[in-house]
Enzyme design. Structure first.
Site, mmCIF file in Angstrom:
data_model
loop_
_atom_site.group_PDB
_atom_site.id
_atom_site.type_symbol
_atom_site.label_atom_id
_atom_site.label_comp_id
_atom_site.label_asym_id
_atom_site.label_seq_id
_atom_site.Cartn_x
_atom_site.Cartn_y
_atom_site.Cartn_z
ATOM 1 C CB THR A 129 -98.039 40.070 31.689
ATOM 2 O OG1 THR A 129 -98.224 39.355 30.450
ATOM 3 C CG2 THR A 129 -99.388 40.169 32.393
ATOM 4 N NE ARG A 143 -94.285 43.071 23.700
ATOM 5 C CZ ARG A 143 -93.450 44.104 23.658
ATOM 6 N NH1 ARG A 143 -92.176 43.907 23.914
ATOM 7 N NH2 ARG A 143 -93.864 45.308 23.332
ATOM 8 C CG ASP A 149 -97.025 45.841 16.538
ATOM 9 O OD1 ASP A 149 -97.392 45.566 17.685
ATOM 10 O OD2 ASP A 149 -97.005 45.010 15.606
ATOM 11 C CG ASP A 162 -100.113 46.590 14.681
ATOM 12 O OD1 ASP A 162 -100.563 45.432 14.640
ATOM 13 O OD2 ASP A 162 -100.247 47.356 15.653
HETATM 14 O O1 LIG Z 1 -89.128 40.329 22.567
HETATM 15 P P1 LIG Z 1 -90.566 40.518 22.946
HETATM 16 O O2 LIG Z 1 -90.741 41.550 24.030
HETATM 17 O O3 LIG Z 1 -91.235 39.220 23.302
HETATM 18 O O4 LIG Z 1 -91.310 41.157 21.717
HETATM 19 C C1 LIG Z 1 -91.103 40.756 20.407
HETATM 20 C C2 LIG Z 1 -92.332 40.137 19.805
HETATM 21 O O5 LIG Z 1 -93.376 41.117 19.674
HETATM 22 C C3 LIG Z 1 -93.830 41.150 18.330
HETATM 23 O O6 LIG Z 1 -94.887 40.276 18.130
HETATM 24 P P2 LIG Z 1 -96.372 40.622 18.636
HETATM 25 O O7 LIG Z 1 -96.590 40.083 20.017
HETATM 26 O O8 LIG Z 1 -96.645 42.074 18.443
HETATM 27 O O9 LIG Z 1 -97.272 39.742 17.665
HETATM 28 P P3 LIG Z 1 -97.573 39.988 16.102
HETATM 29 O O10 LIG Z 1 -96.378 39.477 15.361
HETATM 30 O O11 LIG Z 1 -98.799 39.208 15.863
HETATM 31 O O12 LIG Z 1 -97.781 41.465 15.889
HETATM 32 C C4 LIG Z 1 -92.608 40.712 17.554
HETATM 33 O O13 LIG Z 1 -92.911 40.272 16.261
HETATM 34 C C5 LIG Z 1 -92.024 39.639 18.422
HETATM 35 O O14 LIG Z 1 -92.594 38.377 18.207
HETATM 36 O O1 LIG Z 2 -90.654 47.529 19.119
HETATM 37 C C1 LIG Z 2 -91.325 46.476 19.116
HETATM 38 C C2 LIG Z 2 -91.400 45.630 20.236
HETATM 39 C C3 LIG Z 2 -92.134 44.491 20.146
HETATM 40 N N1 LIG Z 2 -92.794 44.219 19.006
HETATM 41 C C4 LIG Z 2 -92.738 45.024 17.929
HETATM 42 O O2 LIG Z 2 -93.349 44.739 16.890
HETATM 43 N N2 LIG Z 2 -92.012 46.151 18.018
HETATM 44 MG MG LIG Z 3 -97.281 42.934 16.905
#
Ligand SMILES: O=P(O)(O)OC[C@H]1O[C@H](OP(=O)(O)OP(=O)(O)O)[C@H](O)[C@@H]1O
Ligand SMILES: O=c1cc[nH]c(=O)[nH]1
Ligand SMILES: [Mg+2]
Length: 211
Positions: A107, A103, A202, A205
């Site tokens: 944006t 994400r 997150d 993370d």
């Molecule tokens: O519903 P949304 O607003 O799209 O957010 C959710 C997304 O955000 C996080 O991933 P992230 O982009 O942090 O990637 P990561 O798994 O590499 O940390 C999570 O694991 C989802 O995939």
């Molecule tokens: O709360 C949140 C939202 C998006 N992605 C995450 O990992 N946590």
């Molecule tokens: Mg993430």
């Protein structure tokens, strides 16, 4: 779209430890794995089966086995990877595809950086894995990939969802396909940075460290 919220004291207990900011990565990974196995039990309730005849040491009987084609499990990288082992433990015959999505935190758009899925998903039962359903942008993009390849039976397994994201997925899916979302809990809302409140932070993370 159908929504199933797991209602079980063990799920609630494990989720509470998961949310705690003091829980270290190693414990967090273990809890995600355990929670997914509990959710997978619910998520696979409609998995397709066939009747088979077998011979026990005592008699011939009719039993149940998973039908062909094999289900497809798709973790959404990174955080969804933490859910893969828990899911395939219950569905060891499943095939595994991969979607890498991140994400854009400005944006809030989901950017796809990896895509390894079978070309033809018609007739396949698909299980998407992603712990967080926040704005819904990532899950909608992932469901869209599967529908474009012919899938019509999709179950998303998530740990936490925000009401805003559930609505976005519902509106996107309409009556285009049979989509089910199985979650451990639906939280209150999103904050100004589109993080789930109270959430767990997150997920990527907390599983793998800050990048
Ligand atoms: O519903 P949304 O607003 O799209 O957010 C959710 C997304 O955000 C996080 O991933 P992230 O982009 O942090 O990637 P990561 O798994 O590499 O940390 C999570 O694991 C989802 O995939
Ligand atoms: O709360 C949140 C939202 C998006 N992605 C995450 O990992 N946590
Ligand atoms: Mg993430």
């Amino acid at each position: 779209m159908r929504l199933h919220v797991a209602d079980h004291p063990l799920v609630a207990h494990k989720l509470t430890v998961l949310r705690d900011q003091g829980t270290p990565s190693a414990t967090f990974r273990l809890l995600v794995d355990e929670l997914v196995t509990l959710l997978a039990y619910e998520a696979t309730r409609d998995v397709r089966t066939r009747e088979v005849e077998i011979q026990t040491p005592v008699a011939v009987t009719t039993g149940t086995k998973l039908a062909q084609p094999r289900p497809l499990v798709v973790p959404i990288l990174r955080a969804g990877l933490g859910m893969l082992d828990g899911m395939t433990r219950l569905l060891p015959s499943a095939e595994v595809g991969f979607l890498g999505m991140q994400r854009d935190e400005e944006t809030l758009e989901a950017i796809t950086y990896a895509n390894r899925l079978p070309e033809d998903l018609s007739g396949r039962q698909c299980f998407l894995l992603d712990p967080m359903l926040a704005t819904g942008g990532t899950l909608v993009a992932a469901i869209d990939y599967l529908l474009q390849r012919g899938a019509r039976d999709v179950t998303a397994v998530c740990l936490l969802a925000a009401p805003e994201g559930i609505k976005v997925v519902e509106d996107f899916v309409g009556d285009r396909a049979d989509v089910q979302v199985v979650v451990a809990a639906v939280d209150e809302r999103l904050n100004e940075k589109a993080y789930i409140v109270p959430g767990l932070g997150d997920a990527g993370d907390r599983l793998y460290g800050v990048v």
